[in-house]
Write a protein that holds these residues in place. Structure first.
Motif, short mmCIF file in Angstrom:
data_model
loop_
_atom_site.label_atom_id
_atom_site.label_comp_id
_atom_site.label_asym_id
_atom_site.label_seq_id
_atom_site.Cartn_x
_atom_site.Cartn_y
_atom_site.Cartn_z
N MET A 1 0.82 -1.18 0.00
CA MET A 1 0.00 0.00 0.00
C MET A 1 0.87 1.25 0.00
O MET A 1 0.60 2.17 -0.75
CB MET A 1 -0.92 -0.01 1.22
CG MET A 1 -1.69 1.28 1.37
SD MET A 1 -2.76 1.32 2.79
CE MET A 1 -1.58 1.47 4.10
N ILE A 2 1.89 1.31 0.82
CA ILE A 2 2.74 2.49 0.90
C ILE A 2 3.48 2.68 -0.42
O ILE A 2 3.59 3.79 -0.92
CB ILE A 2 3.71 2.40 2.08
CG1 ILE A 2 2.92 2.48 3.38
CG2 ILE A 2 4.77 3.48 2.02
CD1 ILE A 2 3.71 2.20 4.61
N LEU A 27 7.52 12.74 5.34
CA LEU A 27 7.23 11.54 6.12
C LEU A 27 8.09 11.50 7.37
O LEU A 27 9.27 11.81 7.33
CB LEU A 27 7.50 10.28 5.29
CG LEU A 27 6.58 10.02 4.11
CD1 LEU A 27 7.06 8.82 3.32
CD2 LEU A 27 5.15 9.82 4.56
N SER A 28 7.48 11.12 8.47
CA SER A 28 8.25 10.90 9.68
C SER A 28 8.56 9.41 9.77
O SER A 28 8.19 8.65 8.89
CB SER A 28 7.44 11.35 10.90
OG SER A 28 6.27 10.56 11.03
N ALA A 29 9.20 9.01 10.81
CA ALA A 29 9.52 7.59 10.99
C ALA A 29 8.23 6.78 11.00
O ALA A 29 7.22 7.21 11.52
CB ALA A 29 10.27 7.39 12.30
N GLY A 30 8.27 5.61 10.38
CA GLY A 30 7.10 4.75 10.35
C GLY A 30 6.12 5.07 9.24
O GLY A 30 4.99 4.65 9.27
N LYS A 32 4.51 7.81 8.48
CA LYS A 32 3.40 8.67 8.88
C LYS A 32 3.76 10.08 8.42
O LYS A 32 4.90 10.48 8.44
CB LYS A 32 3.21 8.67 10.40
CG LYS A 32 2.93 7.32 11.00
CD LYS A 32 1.53 6.88 10.70
CE LYS A 32 1.23 5.56 11.40
NZ LYS A 32 -0.10 5.10 11.14
N PHE A 33 2.77 10.84 7.97
CA PHE A 33 3.05 12.20 7.53
C PHE A 33 3.42 13.07 8.71
O PHE A 33 2.83 12.98 9.78
CB PHE A 33 1.85 12.77 6.77
CG PHE A 33 1.68 12.13 5.43
CD1 PHE A 33 2.58 12.38 4.41
CD2 PHE A 33 0.64 11.26 5.20
CE1 PHE A 33 2.45 11.77 3.18
CE2 PHE A 33 0.48 10.65 3.97
CZ PHE A 33 1.39 10.90 2.96
N MET A 81 -2.00 9.32 8.48
CA MET A 81 -2.27 10.57 9.21
C MET A 81 -3.08 10.23 10.45
O MET A 81 -3.92 9.35 10.43
CB MET A 81 -3.11 11.52 8.36
CG MET A 81 -2.43 12.11 7.17
SD MET A 81 -3.54 13.33 6.41
CE MET A 81 -2.86 13.39 4.78
N ASN A 82 -2.84 10.99 11.51
CA ASN A 82 -3.66 10.82 12.70
C ASN A 82 -4.95 11.63 12.53
O ASN A 82 -5.13 12.36 11.55
CB ASN A 82 -2.89 11.19 13.97
CG ASN A 82 -2.48 12.64 14.03
OD1 ASN A 82 -3.21 13.55 13.62
ND2 ASN A 82 -1.29 12.90 14.56
#
Length: 116
Positions: A1-2, A27-30, A32-33, A81-82
């Protein structure tokens, strides 16, 4: 997916990010945006497909405005995204590009929209 998502990022957006050494990483680690503001998230994540003016791409396909779960060509960015980030970028779009929504999407709204 990524990998699918990353293949959808426009070459122009990647080139812009690569040449702007003072920009914050997308992108941050993992995977995640990293962005927090709606404007920042739109510029680094959304405008590659939806264009800087928010009108979206035309021609071979159109890109729907589905953020959390994705649909058709739109990847499910909600996984990256959270709830606060999704609400921020949705509210940014709802108050820019000739949109004038008076109500706001909350992180609680986003949480309810996520797949169980």
């Amino acid at each position: 997916m990524i990998g699918t998502f990353l293949s959808l990022i426009s070459p122009a957006a990647l080139a812009q990010n690569a040449t702007n050494s003072s920009s914050v990483a997308t992108l941050s680690a993992g995977f995640k945006f990293a962005g927090k503001s709606g404007e920042e998230l739109y510029a680094s994540v959304c405008q590659g497909c939806h264009m800087p003016d928010g009108k979206g791409a035309t021609g071979a396909g159109a890109y729907p405005s589905i953020v959390v779960n994705g649909k058709r060509a739109m990847p499910p960015l909600g996984d990256m995204m959270n709830d606060d980030q999704v609400a921020a970028v949705v509210n940014y779009v709802r108050t820019h590009f000739s949109n004038n929504y008076r109500d706001a999407v909350t992180p609680a709204d986003v949480k309810a929209a996520r797949r169980p």
